[in-house]
Enzyme design. Structure first.
Site, PDB file in Angstrom:
ATOM      1  N   ASN A   7       0.849  -1.189   0.000  1.00 16.70           N
ATOM      2  CA  ASN A   7       0.000   0.000   0.000  1.00 16.70           C
ATOM      3  C   ASN A   7       0.892   1.249   0.000  1.00 16.70           C
ATOM      4  O   ASN A   7       1.697   1.443   0.911  1.00 16.70           O
ATOM      5  CB  ASN A   7      -0.904  -0.033   1.243  1.00 16.70           C
ATOM      6  CG  ASN A   7      -1.845   1.147   1.293  1.00 16.70           C
ATOM      7  OD1 ASN A   7      -1.447   2.276   1.039  1.00 16.70           O
ATOM      8  ND2 ASN A   7      -3.099   0.899   1.621  1.00 16.70           N
ATOM      9  N   HIS A  10       0.972   6.229   1.834  1.00 21.05           N
ATOM     10  CA  HIS A  10       1.715   7.186   2.668  1.00 21.05           C
ATOM     11  C   HIS A  10       2.906   7.814   1.967  1.00 21.05           C
ATOM     12  O   HIS A  10       3.478   8.781   2.460  1.00 21.05           O
ATOM     13  CB  HIS A  10       2.051   6.560   4.013  1.00 21.05           C
ATOM     14  CG  HIS A  10       0.784   6.267   4.763  1.00 21.05           C
ATOM     15  ND1 HIS A  10      -0.124   7.260   5.059  1.00 21.05           N
ATOM     16  CD2 HIS A  10       0.229   5.108   5.181  1.00 21.05           C
ATOM     17  CE1 HIS A  10      -1.166   6.725   5.660  1.00 21.05           C
ATOM     18  NE2 HIS A  10      -0.985   5.421   5.745  1.00 21.05           N
ATOM     19  N   HIS A  43      -5.521   3.666  -1.836  1.00 21.75           N
ATOM     20  CA  HIS A  43      -6.853   4.034  -1.339  1.00 21.75           C
ATOM     21  C   HIS A  43      -7.178   5.442  -1.805  1.00 21.75           C
ATOM     22  O   HIS A  43      -6.564   6.404  -1.363  1.00 21.75           O
ATOM     23  CB  HIS A  43      -6.831   3.954   0.199  1.00 21.75           C
ATOM     24  CG  HIS A  43      -8.143   4.218   0.858  1.00 21.75           C
ATOM     25  ND1 HIS A  43      -8.317   4.118   2.220  1.00 21.75           N
ATOM     26  CD2 HIS A  43      -9.356   4.579   0.363  1.00 21.75           C
ATOM     27  CE1 HIS A  43      -9.577   4.401   2.530  1.00 21.75           C
ATOM     28  NE2 HIS A  43     -10.223   4.696   1.424  1.00 21.75           N
ATOM     29  N   ARG A  45      -9.341   8.168  -1.300  1.00 20.34           N
ATOM     30  CA  ARG A  45     -10.334   8.597  -0.303  1.00 20.34           C
ATOM     31  C   ARG A  45     -11.198   9.706  -0.862  1.00 20.34           C
ATOM     32  O   ARG A  45     -10.753  10.485  -1.718  1.00 20.34           O
ATOM     33  CB  ARG A  45      -9.624   9.084   0.972  1.00 20.34           C
ATOM     34  CG  ARG A  45      -8.906   7.994   1.733  1.00 20.34           C
ATOM     35  CD  ARG A  45      -8.385   8.524   3.056  1.00 20.34           C
ATOM     36  NE  ARG A  45      -9.442   8.664   4.024  1.00 20.34           N
ATOM     37  CZ  ARG A  45      -9.646   7.827   5.045  1.00 20.34           C
ATOM     38  NH1 ARG A  45      -8.844   6.816   5.249  1.00 20.34           N
ATOM     39  NH2 ARG A  45     -10.653   8.016   5.869  1.00 20.34           N
ATOM     40  N   ARG A  49      -7.089  12.933   0.569  1.00 17.99           N
ATOM     41  CA  ARG A  49      -6.034  13.432   1.473  1.00 17.99           C
ATOM     42  C   ARG A  49      -4.648  12.918   1.086  1.00 17.99           C
ATOM     43  O   ARG A  49      -3.660  13.534   1.415  1.00 17.99           O
ATOM     44  CB  ARG A  49      -6.344  13.085   2.924  1.00 17.99           C
ATOM     45  CG  ARG A  49      -6.163  11.642   3.281  1.00 17.99           C
ATOM     46  CD  ARG A  49      -6.301  11.409   4.763  1.00 17.99           C
ATOM     47  NE  ARG A  49      -7.652  11.663   5.233  1.00 17.99           N
ATOM     48  CZ  ARG A  49      -8.174  11.068   6.308  1.00 17.99           C
ATOM     49  NH1 ARG A  49      -7.448  10.228   7.009  1.00 17.99           N
ATOM     50  NH2 ARG A  49      -9.400  11.301   6.676  1.00 17.99           N
ATOM     51  N   GLU A  70      -8.546   0.541  -3.276  1.00 19.60           N
ATOM     52  CA  GLU A  70      -9.352   0.605  -2.045  1.00 19.60           C
ATOM     53  C   GLU A  70     -10.236   1.822  -2.131  1.00 19.60           C
ATOM     54  O   GLU A  70      -9.763   2.920  -2.478  1.00 19.60           O
ATOM     55  CB  GLU A  70      -8.423   0.815  -0.846  1.00 19.60           C
ATOM     56  CG  GLU A  70      -8.088  -0.417  -0.097  1.00 19.60           C
ATOM     57  CD  GLU A  70      -7.258  -0.058   1.121  1.00 19.60           C
ATOM     58  OE1 GLU A  70      -7.513   0.976   1.758  1.00 19.60           O
ATOM     59  OE2 GLU A  70      -6.331  -0.816   1.394  1.00 19.60           O
ATOM     60  N   THR A 101      -8.397   3.918   8.317  1.00 20.45           N
ATOM     61  CA  THR A 101      -9.600   3.083   8.375  1.00 20.45           C
ATOM     62  C   THR A 101      -9.701   2.453   9.758  1.00 20.45           C
ATOM     63  O   THR A 101      -8.781   1.775  10.202  1.00 20.45           O
ATOM     64  CB  THR A 101      -9.514   1.982   7.293  1.00 20.45           C
ATOM     65  OG1 THR A 101      -9.033   2.566   6.091  1.00 20.45           O
ATOM     66  CG2 THR A 101     -10.863   1.361   7.053  1.00 20.45           C
ATOM     67  N   GLU A 151     -11.258  -9.108   3.047  1.00 14.93           N
ATOM     68  CA  GLU A 151      -9.974  -8.780   3.662  1.00 14.93           C
ATOM     69  C   GLU A 151     -10.215  -8.680   5.159  1.00 14.93           C
ATOM     70  O   GLU A 151     -10.995  -7.831   5.609  1.00 14.93           O
ATOM     71  CB  GLU A 151      -9.413  -7.457   3.121  1.00 14.93           C
ATOM     72  CG  GLU A 151      -8.088  -7.099   3.802  1.00 14.93           C
ATOM     73  CD  GLU A 151      -7.380  -5.903   3.193  1.00 14.93           C
ATOM     74  OE1 GLU A 151      -7.518  -5.655   1.979  1.00 14.93           O
ATOM     75  OE2 GLU A 151      -6.681  -5.209   3.953  1.00 14.93           O
ATOM     76  N   HIS A 191      -3.901  -4.338   7.702  1.00 11.82           N
ATOM     77  CA  HIS A 191      -4.038  -3.168   8.565  1.00 11.82           C
ATOM     78  C   HIS A 191      -3.212  -3.339   9.836  1.00 11.82           C
ATOM     79  O   HIS A 191      -3.443  -4.237  10.625  1.00 11.82           O
ATOM     80  CB  HIS A 191      -5.492  -2.873   8.954  1.00 11.82           C
ATOM     81  CG  HIS A 191      -5.665  -1.436   9.326  1.00 11.82           C
ATOM     82  ND1 HIS A 191      -6.005  -0.464   8.411  1.00 11.82           N
ATOM     83  CD2 HIS A 191      -5.490  -0.799  10.488  1.00 11.82           C
ATOM     84  CE1 HIS A 191      -6.050   0.698   8.996  1.00 11.82           C
ATOM     85  NE2 HIS A 191      -5.733   0.537  10.253  1.00 11.82           N
TER      86      HIS A 191
HETATM   87  N1  PXP Z   1      -5.976  -2.862   4.205  1.00 10.45           N
HETATM   88  C1  PXP Z   1      -6.904  -1.874   4.268  1.00 10.45           C
HETATM   89  C2  PXP Z   1      -8.302  -2.201   3.891  1.00 10.45           C
HETATM   90  C3  PXP Z   1      -6.557  -0.568   4.660  1.00 10.45           C
HETATM   91  O1  PXP Z   1      -7.496   0.383   4.722  1.00 10.45           O
HETATM   92  C4  PXP Z   1      -5.207  -0.301   4.966  1.00 10.45           C
HETATM   93  C5  PXP Z   1      -4.809   1.089   5.359  1.00 10.45           C
HETATM   94  O2  PXP Z   1      -5.015   1.959   4.312  1.00 10.45           O
HETATM   95  C6  PXP Z   1      -4.276  -1.342   4.868  1.00 10.45           C
HETATM   96  C7  PXP Z   1      -4.686  -2.613   4.516  1.00 10.45           C
HETATM   97  C8  PXP Z   1      -2.832  -1.127   5.157  1.00 10.45           C
HETATM   98  O3  PXP Z   1      -2.700  -0.812   6.482  1.00 10.45           O
HETATM   99  P1  PXP Z   1      -1.286  -0.329   7.043  1.00 10.45           P
HETATM  100  O4  PXP Z   1      -0.962   0.958   6.349  1.00 10.45           O
HETATM  101  O5  PXP Z   1      -1.526  -0.182   8.496  1.00 10.45           O
HETATM  102  O6  PXP Z   1      -0.304  -1.405   6.693  1.00 10.45           O
END
Ligand code: PXP
Length: 240
Positions: A7, A10, A43, A45, A49, A70, A101, A151, A191
């Protein structure tokens, strides 16, 4: 084979802190794939953001593995998914005020709406994954929507205050995974997973993909710092 979806949200968070062009999450995705990522997750959003519409369009063109979009189950996002055609969509709950989330979707509480959303996306041959807590009723409701994947939310496991609670949460993920598989669902998880806590989740039988973001981007910032400073010194060299 258990796969890793990286992901890259960030990376975009750092860019958006200055509303500039760097670091580009699209470039980060290329490097993540070179590092062995099996998929790229982003993601989009509602409040934009971090990831922007432009990122999703470019990722669709550049990602060589698979792109997991996402998004919230809104009309706007469904239209974007149908236009961009990611390899799969993960539906997540979204609140403007949350930092990230916070919990899984309440599928059981809005079954008819989610059935329609899943149907409109999967009818375009885009598999849908539902981000849910490892809860029996939510897993059953997820199967009722005909979504191909769930998930499992690993946040409670990741945030457990002590080893006994962590073990309890791991057990819930294990049972949830087994229940989902027995209902014909395919199972991903994510997550809050980190280099420290990922291994027991990675060992869950039948788990297909882990979506991991924050810990990888955090690590990348630190392991890249020394080289980044060295390169800046080189860029300044004529005046030293
Ligand atoms: N899965 C989902 C559905 C999420 O919303 C997120 C965070 O955006 C992640 C996985 C990844 O989470 P993390 O950034 O804490 O690894």
């Amino acid at each position: 084979m258990l796969t890793l979806g990286v992901n890259i949200d960030h990376v975009a968070t750092i860019r958006q802190a200055r509303r500039t062009v760097e670091p580009d999450p699209v470039a980060a995705a290329v490097l993540a794939e070179l590092g062995g990522a099996n998929g790229i997750t982003a993601h989009l959003r509602e409040d934009r953001r971090h990831i922007q519409d432009r990122d999703i369009r470019l990722l669709r063109e550049t990602v060589r593995t698979h792109l997991n979009l996402e998004m919230a189950a809104t009309e706007e996002m469904v239209a974007i998914a149908l236009d961009v055609k990611p390899d799969y969509v993960t539906l997540v709950p979204e609140k403007r005020e949350e930092v990230t989330t916070e919990g899984g979707l309440d599928i059981a509480g809005s079954l008819e709406k989610l059935k329609n959303v899943v149907d409109s996306i999967q009818s375009a041959n885009i598999p849908v994954s539902l981000f849910i807590d490892a809860d029996e009723a939510q897993i059953k409701a997820s199967a009722d929507t005909q979504a191909q994947f769930i998930e499992l939310h690993t946040g409670k496991y990741a945030d457990a205050a002590n080893a006994a609670i962590r073990q309890q949460e791991l057990e819930a993920l294990k049972i949830g995974c087994e229940q989902a598989l027995s209902l014909g669902l395919r199972v991903n998880a994510g997550h809050g997973l980190t280099y420290i806590n990922v291994y027991p989740v990675a060992c869950l039988l039948g788990m297909e993909e882990l979506n991991i973001g924050h810990t990888i981007v955090s690590r990348a910032v630190l392991v890249g710092m020394e080289r980044a400073v060295r390169e800046m010194k080189l860029a300044m060299r004529n005046c030293l």
